[in-house]
Enzyme design. Structure first.
Site: not given
Length: 415
Positions: A212, A238, A367
């Site tokens: 992220s 992700d 996620h």
């Protein structure tokens, strides 16, 4: 929904493992045909902007209900110490003007010229986010090392002016600076100082891995080239520019719906599993303690978030603007590991078709792909390293060397 479809769905749900999270809620949601989204509401398609923005609330799933004890079938949910996943921790002090930073990181050093996987967590998380994955990497490749840092204002990394520690519970004078440029500089500094702390002659071959926000940081570091040829490759987990920028619109809503505190550390771990923010019990047991801090002044719900994500809002766009372009332009091997192909934006789709990077998708993960699927993620990362390992390359001999060898052989009368 027809009786036939109900029977098909029930049979599929029956084949799920017994510890599958929120089975009752999912089954009720599916059999009611909620929203026409198929068998299960895919919480993995929520925000890639924040490390905690993975859950899309659904009334039928009641995702944000307060945890009510340990879930049946999950077994022990007590916290796990970091010592079971890393060999030691590092405290790296740095003075920047009046600001004193104490960078904190976990490390298992490489051996026998093995690579060093350097991991950077996402917003609101900590270096323990990669604990389970780090353990799996070393199982597959025992010579590998893993360095997992806590970014500033995260985990155990602290900043202070004089003797005053920056704490969200105090009226601190330390100005929050989580810009991409600052976080990238911190990462380079920690890597260079780790070399000093560990008494290495040279920095080991590096594979940068970021989840992220961390993906944006490692991409920026790779693009700027400050670590030079030490960087073999980098992996982004992700996050892509397009979906991240879109997700920022709903981040404040998400943050307002999650609990602001927990009565116990166990309750915090349980909430992360029940909400499917983290889908792997071992990962949750080791990583969630790095997200929370105990407030002794609150006797009822003392466990509060270590990082105030709402305070980071001024930096959200700065983290992700231009990410796709930088990812494709930076030198070194490139890996993009996603929880769904819906996250690919146009620029990355074109780059993928042109073979500019390796793409791997884990549709069964949320996620937190590296926490939900630590073994699979570790295997992908090790294979990725091996494909980019320069020491394993065997080059054919140069034409001049071949001719010289033949001339020498002829001079000696050899056939």
């Amino acid at each position: 929904m027809s009786q036939l479809r109900k029977s098909v769905v029930k049979s599929r749900l029956a084949r799920l493992p017994p510890d599958h999270p929120m089975l009752d809620e999912v089954q009720e949601h599916v059999l009611q045909g909620a929203g026409g989204h198929g068998e299960e509401d895919d919480s993995s398609s929520a925000s890639s902007a924040s490390s905690t923005g993975t859950v899309r609330p659904s009334p039928s799933q009641n995702l944000f209900a307060r945890p009510s004890g340990t879930q049946a079938g999950r077994g022990d949910l007590s916290s796990l110490p970091w010592t079971g996943f890393f060999e030691r921790e590092l405290f790296i002090e740095e003075d920047i003007g009046d600001l004193n930073l104490i960078h904190h990181a976990y490390i298992s050093p490489p051996t026998d010229s093995g690579p060093l996987f350097v991991t950077h967590h996402g917003a609101g998380s900590s270096g323990l986010s990669f604990a389970a994955c780090a353990q799996e990497i070393r199982k597959i490749l025992p010579t590998a090392g893993v360095l997992s840092l806590d970014a500033r204002n995260h985990g155990c990394t602290i900043s202070k002016i004089g003797t005053r520690v920056d704490d969200s519970n105090e009226d601190s004078k330390v100005e929050l600076d989580l810009s991409l440029e600052t976080l990238s500089r911190d990462l380079v500094y920690v890597i260079n100082q780790t070399k000093v702390k560990m008494n290495w002659d040279v920095i080991p071959p590096l594979v940068l891995v970021g989840h992220s926000l961390g993906g944006a940081v490692v991409t920026d570091v790779a693009r700027n080239g400050e670590l030079g040829s030490n960087v073999l490759a980098y992996a982004v987990l992700d996050v892509v520019e397009g979906s991240a920028m879109d997700a920022l619109q709903s981040m404040e809503t998400y943050l307002s719906t999650r609990p602001s505190s927990f009565p116990s550390l166990l309750a915090g771990i349980t909430w992360h599993l029940r909400s499917r923010t983290i889908r792997n019990t071992t990962s949750a047991r080791v990583s969630v303690p790095g997200l929370l801090r105990e407030d002794p002044t609150d006797s009822t719900r003392p466990w509060k978030w270590s990082t105030d994500l709402e305070a980071t809002k001024p930096f959200w766009e700065n983290w992700f603007i231009g990410l796709s372009k930088k990812f494709l332009e930076a030198q070194g091997g490139k890996l993009l590991l996603l929880a769904g192909t819906d996250r690919l934006d146009k620029e990355l789709m074109i780059g993928q078709m042109q073979g500019k990077y390796q793409l791997q998708v884990f549709p069964e993960a949320g996620h937190f792909v590296h926490e939900d699927q630590p073994s699979k993620t570790a295997q992908i990362l090790v294979d990725f390293y091996k494909r980019n390992d320069r020491s394993a390359l065997v080059f054919p001999p140069k034409v001049g060397d071949i001719m010289a060898s033949k001339a020498m052989a002829n001079g000696l009368g050899m056939p």
